[in-house]
Design a protein around this motif. Structure first.
Motif, short mmCIF file in Angstrom:
data_model
loop_
_atom_site.label_atom_id
_atom_site.label_comp_id
_atom_site.label_asym_id
_atom_site.label_seq_id
_atom_site.Cartn_x
_atom_site.Cartn_y
_atom_site.Cartn_z
N LEU A 22 0.85 -1.18 0.00
CA LEU A 22 0.00 0.00 0.00
C LEU A 22 0.89 1.24 0.00
O LEU A 22 1.97 1.23 0.57
CB LEU A 22 -0.88 0.00 1.24
N TRP A 23 0.40 2.23 -0.64
CA TRP A 23 1.15 3.48 -0.68
C TRP A 23 0.44 4.41 0.30
O TRP A 23 -0.57 5.02 -0.03
CB TRP A 23 1.14 4.05 -2.10
N GLU A 24 0.98 4.43 1.50
CA GLU A 24 0.32 5.16 2.59
C GLU A 24 0.49 6.67 2.39
O GLU A 24 1.56 7.13 2.03
CB GLU A 24 0.95 4.79 3.94
N VAL A 25 -0.58 7.38 2.62
CA VAL A 25 -0.52 8.84 2.57
C VAL A 25 -0.90 9.35 3.96
O VAL A 25 -1.94 8.96 4.48
CB VAL A 25 -1.49 9.41 1.53
N GLY A 96 7.00 10.50 -4.40
CA GLY A 96 7.44 9.37 -5.20
C GLY A 96 7.76 8.14 -4.37
O GLY A 96 7.70 8.16 -3.14
N ARG A 97 8.02 7.04 -5.03
CA ARG A 97 8.55 5.81 -4.44
C ARG A 97 9.12 5.03 -5.60
O ARG A 97 8.68 5.21 -6.75
CB ARG A 97 7.45 5.03 -3.74
N SER A 98 10.09 4.18 -5.35
CA SER A 98 10.73 3.49 -6.46
C SER A 98 9.69 2.67 -7.23
O SER A 98 8.89 1.97 -6.62
CB SER A 98 11.82 2.57 -5.91
N PRO A 99 9.69 2.73 -8.54
CA PRO A 99 10.55 3.51 -9.42
C PRO A 99 9.98 4.89 -9.79
O PRO A 99 10.51 5.53 -10.69
CB PRO A 99 10.61 2.63 -10.67
N MET A 100 8.93 5.33 -9.10
CA MET A 100 8.37 6.65 -9.41
C MET A 100 9.27 7.74 -8.80
O MET A 100 9.54 7.71 -7.60
CB MET A 100 6.96 6.73 -8.80
N PRO A 101 9.76 8.68 -9.62
CA PRO A 101 10.66 9.70 -9.08
C PRO A 101 9.93 10.66 -8.12
O PRO A 101 8.71 10.76 -8.15
CB PRO A 101 11.13 10.47 -10.31
#
Lengths: 293, 435
Positions: A22-25, A96-101
């Motif tokens: 999950l991409w926690e915000v 970002g998070r890998s691979p998103m810059p």
């Protein structure tokens, strides 16, 4: 064989973990709203930013032609994106998070909102929440940065002052070096002291141009506003790499073709056409010769 | 007295075809209408853009460039017949030199136009000359095609000056414009020793000059392909491979033209079975050379089967292009070689049929050289629509290509109607020499 199976399993597990992750915000970021009203103009600006920075992985929105990466970049026009709040999108693009810059160092905050406005143009049901006009930009009080090199201390100094030349104390300033793709952060963000001064170490291994120049960008902490200042300073290792198009070469423009090539071409063409013009001149003589008997 | 009579007969025979006849008018009307229809197709391409063709990002050189290569190839025959055979003293070529030169000029001149038809913005053609790069084979190609057209024009025109003077003297019934053309083009020809010497000198220089230029024109055309690393193009023998193939296509074109001129202009006494026999042998010879290069061109990469080459060869031998490939090889090369070894086959009609088969196969052969490899690039574009990957020419594209062929026919027809297709004065001289 066994090894291969293990390898496959590990690979699958990693892939699964990455895609399932999950991409926690953070809650406060999730609720953040845009300070600008989304209009057709912001959509247009956002499209330009998207085309420059995002399309190489995300493809064209609605086309689903994003690059197959893990985790998948996805298509911004889909529910996966549209179900998120503006704040969540902003946070993810910015950090970002890998691979998103991490785009917060690459484009301005306004540009990020433009991109979100562009995303929302693919969602008919989207209604923009009330805009955030609570934010007090430091830029509205007109801050000024002064970037210099302190050679003896091997530091870069940024002094923040207001319009009355009074130092601004306690604001966060991040320093970057401009590179081909985005900006390279120089260490952590620093807070200015009572003299409005923030100090940064001069990096040892940065390549600059022939004179060792690089462009430095001092950026106000994004929470405080959107002000930045750039300055070209000779703090890098001088590198002299002549441009590939500087010398005569096969790949250069016509005038910078290799001499032997220009010569061979010209000699051959001039010789052949010389003969042809000679023959045409013979036709003139032929005509005249018709008069003698 | 007898000789004079005979010469008179030759002159009358050979000048008979000159002038506008009913047949010519009908034929030209047909050609012009067909050309008009095809030019309409071109106007659509011009206003809409190259999207109306089958050309896409993958295959950007399709029918047009195949036709360009084919035209350049066919035009090389002028050099082979006039220069190589002429300079080596072959006498039998006299009646067909002008036919070969007309073919050379028509195909070379239109080849340049075919290139323009492949341009999305032909109004920017001038940029090739302004920003042309010495490093680019495209600039070399533009230069050498222009040069070859110039030499072919001179080589057609200069030996014809005495005949033009003859036309000027004899064809007093011709329309005014035609008479004026003859008068201007005959350059005050009186046939005195000085003039004869001048023409001989000029022709000799041209014949020598045209050999390297003709070799260059097709070698450079082959370099347009061979200077890339694509499978099927990445070859060191592309120059001679193209040149030898050119003689096959051009030889076939000359045979077809010989047949039609002989039948329509009643030239049986001048273009005899002997000439067909000789041309048949010549075609076998150049076909054998071309076969040799074909074997080299396919056997060596087929032995190594490097990945991209393997894919390319499989497509040609057993894949999607197999039928076209084998038909082109069999009807364009193998059967003609075998058939033309038999004396009975080297007669006018069988030769015509064989030549037509070779001519058509030669066009497809160029198509097979140009198109298939582009459908399999080293770095494929991602997620492109199907029609980007598979090339299929559209009707508009086919019509524009046809326009080029029609234009060639128009040029050949007009030249062969305004001027005698068989050199009159040379035939008379040869006849006198034989006496």
């Amino acid at each position: 064989m066994k090894q291969k199976i293990y390898f496959c399993l590990i690979f699958l597990a990693v892939a699964f973990r990455l895609s399932a992750q999950l991409w926690e915000v953070p809650e406060d970021k999730n609720l953040r709203v845009s300070p600008l009203k989304f209009t057709s103009e912001t959509v247009k600006k956002g499209e330009a930013v998207f085309m420059k920075n995002c399309t190489s992985c995300h493809g064209m929105p609605t086309k689903g032609d994003f690059v197959k990466l893990v985790p998948s970049p996805g298509d911004p026009s889909t529910v996966k994106f549209q179900a998120q709040t503006d704040g969540a999108l902003f946070y993810k693009i910015a950090t970002g998070r890998s691979p998103m810059p991490q785009f917060k160092d690459i484009v301005s905050e306004d540009d990020l909102w433009f991109v979100i406005s562009y995303f929302r143009s693919f969602n008919k049901d989207y209604v923009q929440p009330a805009i955030d006009n609570t934010k007090q930009y430091v830029s509205s009080v007109k801050a000024k940065f002064d970037i210099t090199v302190l050679t003896n201390e091997k530091k870069i100094q940024v002094i923040a002052t207001d319009t009355l030349n009074k130092p601004i104390k306690g604001i966060g300033i991040a320093l970057f070096i401009k590179r081909y793709f985005g900006n390279l952060p120089l260490g952590e963000e620093r807070k200015t002291n009572e003299n409005g001064v923030a100090l940064y170490d001069i990096p040892k291994n940065i390549l600059g141009d022939k004179a060792g120049n690089v462009e430095l960008i001092a950026k106000l902490n994004s929470e405080a506003g959107d002000y930045k200042k750039s300055e070209t300073l000779a703090i890098a290792i001088p590198t002299s790499k002549p441009s590939l198009t500087q010398q005569r070469a096969m790949w250069n423009i016509g005038f910078k073709a290799p001499i032997w090539l220009i010569l061979s071409y010209s000699i051959v063409v001039l010789t052949i056409w010389g003969f042809l013009f000679y023959i045409v001149s013979m036709l003139g003589k032929l005509r005249k010769a018709g008069n003698d008997n | 007295m007898e000789t004079n009579n005979h010469n008179e007969n030759i002159t009358t025979d050979l000048l008979r075809s000159v002038g506008i006849t009913k047949g010519f008018t009908v034929w030209m009307t047909f050609l012009l209408i067909a050309l008009g229809a095809c030019l309409y197709a071109y106007s659509i391409q011009l206003s809409t853009g190259l999207g109306v063709t089958g050309l896409r990002d993958y295959v950007s050189w399709g029918m047009y460039i195949s036709t360009f290569v084919f035209f350049v190839a066919t035009s090389l025959i002028g050099m082979l017949i006039s220069a190589v055979l002429g300079l080596s003293g072959a006498k039998w070529i006299t009646p067909i030199t002008r036919i070969a030169e007309i073919i050379a000029l028509a195909f070379a001149a239109v080849a340049g136009l075919v290139i323009v038809s492949d341009m999305g913005r032909p109004d920017r053609l001038i940029n090739v000359f302004i920003y042309g790069r010495f490093q680019s084979p495209i600039l070399w190609d533009v230069t050498v095609v222009t040069t070859y057209v110039a030499i072919s024009t001179l080589l057609l025109y200069i030996p014809m000056i005495p005949d033009i003077a003859l036309c000027s003297k004899r064809l007093t019934n011709a329309p005014k414009w035609q008479q004026l053309t003859y008068k201007i083009l005959s350059l005050n020809w009186k046939g005195n020793a000085k003039q004869v010497a001048t023409i001989e000198m000029a022709v000799r220089i041209l014949l020598i000059l045209i050999v390297p230029v003709a070799l260059a024109i097709h070698t450079v055309t082959s370099w347009l392909f061979a200077s890339t690393t694509r499978a099927g193009w990445n070859s060191t023998i592309f120059g001679p491979y193209f040149v030898s193939g050119a003689f096959v296509a051009g030889g076939a074109a000359v045979i077809i033209a010989m047949y039609f001129f002989r039948t329509n202009y009643k030239l049986h006494e001048y273009i005899t079975d002997k000439h067909f026999d000789k041309m048949g042998k010549l075609l076998v010879l150049v076909s054998l050379v071309y076969l040799y290069f074909n074997i080299n061109e396919f056997l060596v990469p087929a032995y190594k089967l490097e990945k991209a080459e393997a894919h390319h060869l499989h497509e040609l031998f057993t894949g999607k292009y197999a039928i076209m490939f084998w038909l082109a090889q069999i009807f364009g090369l193998i059967l003609p070689i075998i058939l033309l070894l038999f004396k009975q086959m080297r007669k006018a009609l069988p030769m015509l049929l064989i030549a037509i088969s070779v001519f058509i196969a030669s066009w497809f052969k160029r198509y097979l050289i140009v198109v298939p490899t582009q459908e399999y690039p080293f770095l494929p574009v991602q997620y492109v629509p199907e029609n980007f990957i598979v090339y299929s020419p559209t009707i508009i594209e086919t019509s524009v290509t046809l326009a080029a062929f029609i234009l060639v026919l128009i040029i050949i027809t007009v030249l062969s109607k305004i001027f005698p297709v068989i050199p009159v004065m040379e035939t008379i001289h040869e006849h006198d020499d034989n006496k």
